[in-house]
Design a protein around this motif. Structure first.
Motif, PDB file in Angstrom:
ATOM      1  N   TRP A 131       0.848  -1.199   0.000  1.00 32.64           N
ATOM      2  CA  TRP A 131       0.000   0.000   0.000  1.00 32.64           C
ATOM      3  C   TRP A 131       0.877   1.239   0.000  1.00 32.64           C
ATOM      4  O   TRP A 131       1.837   1.320   0.757  1.00 32.64           O
ATOM      5  N   SER A 132       0.541   2.217  -0.816  1.00 30.44           N
ATOM      6  CA  SER A 132       1.332   3.449  -0.832  1.00 30.44           C
ATOM      7  C   SER A 132       0.455   4.661  -1.116  1.00 30.44           C
ATOM      8  O   SER A 132      -0.619   4.556  -1.715  1.00 30.44           O
ATOM      9  N   LYS A 133       0.939   5.773  -0.639  1.00 33.46           N
ATOM     10  CA  LYS A 133       0.316   7.071  -0.875  1.00 33.46           C
ATOM     11  C   LYS A 133       1.454   8.078  -0.806  1.00 33.46           C
ATOM     12  O   LYS A 133       2.342   7.961   0.054  1.00 33.46           O
ATOM     13  N   HIS A 134       1.453   9.029  -1.672  1.00 36.71           N
ATOM     14  CA  HIS A 134       2.554   9.983  -1.777  1.00 36.71           C
ATOM     15  C   HIS A 134       2.930  10.584  -0.416  1.00 36.71           C
ATOM     16  O   HIS A 134       2.069  11.109   0.288  1.00 36.71           O
ATOM     17  N   ASP A 135       4.202  10.470  -0.083  1.00 37.59           N
ATOM     18  CA  ASP A 135       4.785  11.049   1.142  1.00 37.59           C
ATOM     19  C   ASP A 135       4.207  10.503   2.444  1.00 37.59           C
ATOM     20  O   ASP A 135       4.240  11.180   3.469  1.00 37.59           O
ATOM     21  N   VAL A 136       3.671   9.307   2.438  1.00 40.56           N
ATOM     22  CA  VAL A 136       3.160   8.702   3.671  1.00 40.56           C
ATOM     23  C   VAL A 136       4.157   7.626   4.105  1.00 40.56           C
ATOM     24  O   VAL A 136       4.384   6.662   3.384  1.00 40.56           O
ATOM     25  N   PRO A 137       4.782   7.795   5.286  1.00 39.20           N
ATOM     26  CA  PRO A 137       5.771   6.812   5.751  1.00 39.20           C
ATOM     27  C   PRO A 137       5.114   5.486   6.165  1.00 39.20           C
ATOM     28  O   PRO A 137       3.909   5.421   6.424  1.00 39.20           O
ATOM     29  N   MET A 183      -8.922   1.344   2.400  1.00 38.02           N
ATOM     30  CA  MET A 183      -7.619   1.936   2.068  1.00 38.02           C
ATOM     31  C   MET A 183      -7.707   2.753   0.775  1.00 38.02           C
ATOM     32  O   MET A 183      -7.139   3.851   0.689  1.00 38.02           O
ATOM     33  N   ARG A 184      -8.428   2.240  -0.203  1.00 39.91           N
ATOM     34  CA  ARG A 184      -8.585   2.986  -1.468  1.00 39.91           C
ATOM     35  C   ARG A 184      -9.364   4.285  -1.223  1.00 39.91           C
ATOM     36  O   ARG A 184      -9.046   5.322  -1.805  1.00 39.91           O
ATOM     37  N   ASP A 185     -10.377   4.209  -0.354  1.00 39.60           N
ATOM     38  CA  ASP A 185     -11.148   5.410  -0.017  1.00 39.60           C
ATOM     39  C   ASP A 185     -10.271   6.467   0.644  1.00 39.60           C
ATOM     40  O   ASP A 185     -10.543   7.659   0.522  1.00 39.60           O
ATOM     41  N   LYS A 186      -9.223   6.039   1.318  1.00 36.39           N
ATOM     42  CA  LYS A 186      -8.293   6.959   1.969  1.00 36.39           C
ATOM     43  C   LYS A 186      -7.234   7.477   0.996  1.00 36.39           C
ATOM     44  O   LYS A 186      -6.360   8.236   1.384  1.00 36.39           O
ATOM     45  N   GLY A 187      -7.293   7.022  -0.252  1.00 37.09           N
ATOM     46  CA  GLY A 187      -6.367   7.513  -1.267  1.00 37.09           C
ATOM     47  C   GLY A 187      -5.115   6.680  -1.465  1.00 37.09           C
ATOM     48  O   GLY A 187      -4.184   7.097  -2.155  1.00 37.09           O
TER      49      GLY A 187
END
Length: 118
Positions: free
Chosen positions: A34-40, A74-78
């Motif tokens: 799982w990834s989202k830009h700039d989320v550690p 998780m997808r709903d959270k971007g």
């Protein structure tokens, strides 16, 4: 002449070793997929727990319905799910649930696949 031959041999050997080293890498843990830009990673794990994941490494403790709900959350959270590390030759044993999901609920194999020597 010998120096060029040795350099070529060294380059080929290095390429073969690098190829073998990456071909049997285990798949990512679920929290790494799982990834989202700039989320550690720690934040990804916290968000996963909020979405219903209990084991953020493998998530094998979720039913198919729970896993689908957690993924939707998780997808709903971007977040985006990267399945590129999950392949038939590295999904065996206690692999993350994503391995089983990709192959219709069944593990694609039970033993490690080794390259042929022919």
């Amino acid at each position: 002449m010998k120096k060029g031959y040795l350099l070529a041999l060294a380059a080929v050997s290095a390429a073969l070793i690098a190829g073998c080293a990456t071909s049997h890498q285990p798949p990512n843990w679920v929290y790494e997929a799982w990834s989202k830009h700039d989320v550690p990673a720690k934040q990804v794990q916290a968000e996963m727990r909020e979405c219903g994941y209990r084991d953020v490494d493998r998530a094998n403790d979720l039913s198919a319905r729970e896993a689908a709900q957690a993924e939707a959350c998780m997808r709903d959270k971007g977040f985006e799910l990267d399945l590129s590390s999950y392949r038939p030759n590295n999904c065996y044993g206690k692999a993350p649930y994503l391995c089983k999901r990709l192959w219709g609920g069944r593990a694609p194999q039970t033993e490690r696949v080794m390259p042929s020597t022919n």
